[in-house]
Design a protein around this motif. Sequence first.
Motif, PDB file in Angstrom:
ATOM      1  N   MET A 185       0.840  -1.187   0.000  1.00 46.13           N
ATOM      2  CA  MET A 185       0.000   0.000   0.000  1.00 46.13           C
ATOM      3  C   MET A 185       0.887   1.254   0.000  1.00 46.13           C
ATOM      4  N   ASN A 186       0.805   2.051   1.085  1.00 46.09           N
ATOM      5  CA  ASN A 186       1.562   3.303   1.146  1.00 46.09           C
ATOM      6  C   ASN A 186       2.302   3.376   2.465  1.00 46.09           C
ATOM      7  N   ALA A 187       3.527   3.915   2.437  1.00 43.13           N
ATOM      8  CA  ALA A 187       4.351   3.939   3.646  1.00 43.13           C
ATOM      9  C   ALA A 187       3.984   5.070   4.594  1.00 43.13           C
ATOM     10  N   ILE A 188       3.269   6.096   4.099  1.00 41.17           N
ATOM     11  CA  ILE A 188       2.975   7.271   4.920  1.00 41.17           C
ATOM     12  C   ILE A 188       1.538   7.274   5.425  1.00 41.17           C
ATOM     13  N   PHE A 189       0.580   6.982   4.533  1.00 40.78           N
ATOM     14  CA  PHE A 189      -0.830   7.041   4.889  1.00 40.78           C
ATOM     15  C   PHE A 189      -1.347   5.656   5.294  1.00 40.78           C
ATOM     16  N   THR A 190      -2.402   5.644   6.103  1.00 36.61           N
ATOM     17  CA  THR A 190      -3.015   4.380   6.506  1.00 36.61           C
ATOM     18  C   THR A 190      -3.610   3.694   5.282  1.00 36.61           C
ATOM     19  N   ASP A 191      -3.862   2.384   5.405  1.00 40.38           N
ATOM     20  CA  ASP A 191      -4.396   1.630   4.273  1.00 40.38           C
ATOM     21  C   ASP A 191      -5.759   2.177   3.842  1.00 40.38           C
ATOM     22  N   VAL A 192      -6.621   2.495   4.804  1.00 42.18           N
ATOM     23  CA  VAL A 192      -7.942   3.029   4.473  1.00 42.18           C
ATOM     24  C   VAL A 192      -7.811   4.384   3.783  1.00 42.18           C
ATOM     25  N   SER A 193      -6.900   5.219   4.292  1.00 44.43           N
ATOM     26  CA  SER A 193      -6.672   6.532   3.676  1.00 44.43           C
ATOM     27  C   SER A 193      -6.200   6.386   2.238  1.00 44.43           C
ATOM     28  N   PHE A 194      -5.270   5.461   2.021  1.00 41.68           N
ATOM     29  CA  PHE A 194      -4.718   5.273   0.671  1.00 41.68           C
ATOM     30  C   PHE A 194      -5.789   4.759  -0.284  1.00 41.68           C
ATOM     31  N   GLN A 195      -6.699   3.920   0.219  1.00 41.31           N
ATOM     32  CA  GLN A 195      -7.786   3.428  -0.617  1.00 41.31           C
ATOM     33  C   GLN A 195      -8.728   4.571  -1.009  1.00 41.31           C
ATOM     34  N   ASN A 196      -9.012   5.463  -0.043  1.00 40.08           N
ATOM     35  CA  ASN A 196      -9.861   6.620  -0.336  1.00 40.08           C
ATOM     36  C   ASN A 196      -9.214   7.520  -1.388  1.00 40.08           C
ATOM     37  N   MET A 197      -7.905   7.707  -1.286  1.00 39.52           N
ATOM     38  CA  MET A 197      -7.186   8.525  -2.262  1.00 39.52           C
ATOM     39  C   MET A 197      -7.175   7.847  -3.636  1.00 39.52           C
ATOM     40  N   THR A 198      -7.061   6.525  -3.653  1.00 41.21           N
ATOM     41  CA  THR A 198      -7.093   5.782  -4.911  1.00 41.21           C
ATOM     42  C   THR A 198      -8.448   5.933  -5.592  1.00 41.21           C
ATOM     43  N   ASP A 199      -9.520   5.883  -4.806  1.00 42.09           N
ATOM     44  CA  ASP A 199     -10.865   6.057  -5.363  1.00 42.09           C
ATOM     45  C   ASP A 199     -11.020   7.433  -6.015  1.00 42.09           C
ATOM     46  N   VAL A 200     -10.487   8.470  -5.357  1.00 43.15           N
ATOM     47  CA  VAL A 200     -10.548   9.822  -5.921  1.00 43.15           C
ATOM     48  C   VAL A 200      -9.760   9.879  -7.224  1.00 43.15           C
ATOM     49  N   ALA A 201      -8.578   9.271  -7.232  1.00 39.64           N
ATOM     50  CA  ALA A 201      -7.739   9.277  -8.444  1.00 39.64           C
ATOM     51  C   ALA A 201      -8.459   8.603  -9.613  1.00 39.64           C
ATOM     52  N   ASN A 202      -9.126   7.494  -9.338  1.00 41.07           N
ATOM     53  CA  ASN A 202      -9.838   6.777 -10.397  1.00 41.07           C
ATOM     54  C   ASN A 202     -11.003   7.590 -10.943  1.00 41.07           C
ATOM     55  N   ARG A 203     -11.697   8.316 -10.063  1.00 41.94           N
ATOM     56  CA  ARG A 203     -12.844   9.110 -10.519  1.00 41.94           C
ATOM     57  C   ARG A 203     -12.411  10.241 -11.440  1.00 41.94           C
ATOM     58  N   TYR A 204     -11.235  10.798 -11.200  1.00 41.17           N
ATOM     59  CA  TYR A 204     -10.773  11.937 -11.987  1.00 41.17           C
ATOM     60  C   TYR A 204      -9.811  11.538 -13.113  1.00 41.17           C
ATOM     61  N   GLY A 205      -9.483  10.249 -13.198  1.00 43.31           N
ATOM     62  CA  GLY A 205      -8.561   9.814 -14.237  1.00 43.31           C
ATOM     63  C   GLY A 205      -7.158  10.335 -14.040  1.00 43.31           C
ATOM     64  N   ILE A 206      -6.755  10.507 -12.768  1.00 48.35           N
ATOM     65  CA  ILE A 206      -5.425  11.005 -12.418  1.00 48.35           C
ATOM     66  C   ILE A 206      -4.652   9.878 -11.736  1.00 48.35           C
ATOM     67  N   SER A 207      -3.342   9.869 -11.888  1.00 49.25           N
ATOM     68  CA  SER A 207      -2.545   8.819 -11.256  1.00 49.25           C
ATOM     69  C   SER A 207      -2.611   8.926  -9.739  1.00 49.25           C
ATOM     70  N   VAL A 208      -2.451   7.787  -9.092  1.00 51.71           N
ATOM     71  CA  VAL A 208      -2.476   7.759  -7.626  1.00 51.71           C
ATOM     72  C   VAL A 208      -1.309   8.566  -7.057  1.00 51.71           C
ATOM     73  N   ASN A 209      -0.166   8.536  -7.747  1.00 53.87           N
ATOM     74  CA  ASN A 209       0.994   9.300  -7.266  1.00 53.87           C
ATOM     75  C   ASN A 209       0.698  10.798  -7.236  1.00 53.87           C
ATOM     76  N   ALA A 210      -0.003  11.299  -8.264  1.00 52.39           N
ATOM     77  CA  ALA A 210      -0.338  12.727  -8.309  1.00 52.39           C
ATOM     78  C   ALA A 210      -1.291  13.086  -7.172  1.00 52.39           C
ATOM     79  N   VAL A 211      -2.288  12.232  -6.932  1.00 52.48           N
ATOM     80  CA  VAL A 211      -3.238  12.490  -5.846  1.00 52.48           C
ATOM     81  C   VAL A 211      -2.538  12.396  -4.492  1.00 52.48           C
ATOM     82  N   THR A 212      -1.597  11.464  -4.348  1.00 54.99           N
ATOM     83  CA  THR A 212      -0.848  11.337  -3.096  1.00 54.99           C
ATOM     84  C   THR A 212      -0.027  12.592  -2.824  1.00 54.99           C
ATOM     85  N   ASP A 213       0.651  13.109  -3.858  1.00 52.19           N
ATOM     86  CA  ASP A 213       1.438  14.339  -3.691  1.00 52.19           C
ATOM     87  C   ASP A 213       0.542  15.517  -3.324  1.00 52.19           C
ATOM     88  N   LEU A 214      -0.618  15.617  -3.981  1.00 52.73           N
ATOM     89  CA  LEU A 214      -1.547  16.711  -3.695  1.00 52.73           C
ATOM     90  C   LEU A 214      -2.079  16.601  -2.270  1.00 52.73           C
TER      91      LEU A 214
END
Length: 271
Positions: free
Chosen positions: A1-30
């Motif tokens: 998963m992710n070394a900084i955010f919790t697993d649930v947090s990272f899943q929520n961020m992944t869902d946002v990335a998928n909805r907007y068609g943006i990479s997970v890395n970009a959403v993580t940085d933002l």
Amino acid sequence: MNAIFTDVSFQNMTDVANRYGISVNAVTDLTYNLMASNGSMAQFNIPELGGGGQWMQGGMTMVGDMFNYQLKATVDGLCIELSNLIHQGAIQYKPLPKPKSHNQNGFQNGVSGNWWGDLGFPNSTGSQNNTSYAIFNNIRRLAIQQNGKVTVFDTLDNQIGGVGQQQGGNYSVSFTSQYGNVDLNTLPIVSGGLEVSKPVQEQQDVDNAINNQQQSAFVEPAITPAQTEVNNTAFEEDIFVKIEKLAALKDKSILSVEEFENKKAELLSRL
């Protein structure tokens, strides 16, 4: 998963990335940039989002391509969703490991943890005059270590952003928030202090009294030349943002050229 955010947090961020068609890395940085202000603003430099840009809660969105309204809408939507998740506690950092126990010789067994324990990743840390501090705006905590003793405060609704030296008082450091100077004597002590926890209703009464005092104390703050310059700059930016929005309405034939020119002249006359 992710070394900084919790697993649930990272899943929520992944869902946002998928909805907007943006990479997970970009959403993580933002998200990382938003966490520094507890979700209220972000300054970023992400290639997928047009490079350098800025977002502020309340409507200000700036991207490298200032007339790319689709990109602005994407950045604004991303930041709003991520900010809401941060405020809801749906995005959090992983807690740091708890400090190892001490052996009979006074040394810690294994690798030692941070002095603030398991509060997680701080927004900022520092040390002045033998006093160390760690600020956790996302969980409303302030940890101070002095003379080997750690005290953890509940910062209430203070978003601590400034640290300075203090003469006198219990601590040699002072803190400022959006309300001005933070009086540590008014903050509830979560751990490490001698105070006994108050009942919930009594604590709410204390919180309300503090908020009322803060509001009355800062109704008419003194305006310095530097503050005036910052306010003028923000006002000018707001004027140009409105003109950009009017131009977009003109391009969509919602406004006529004459209406656009009249509104533009009216806005520019305020500068």
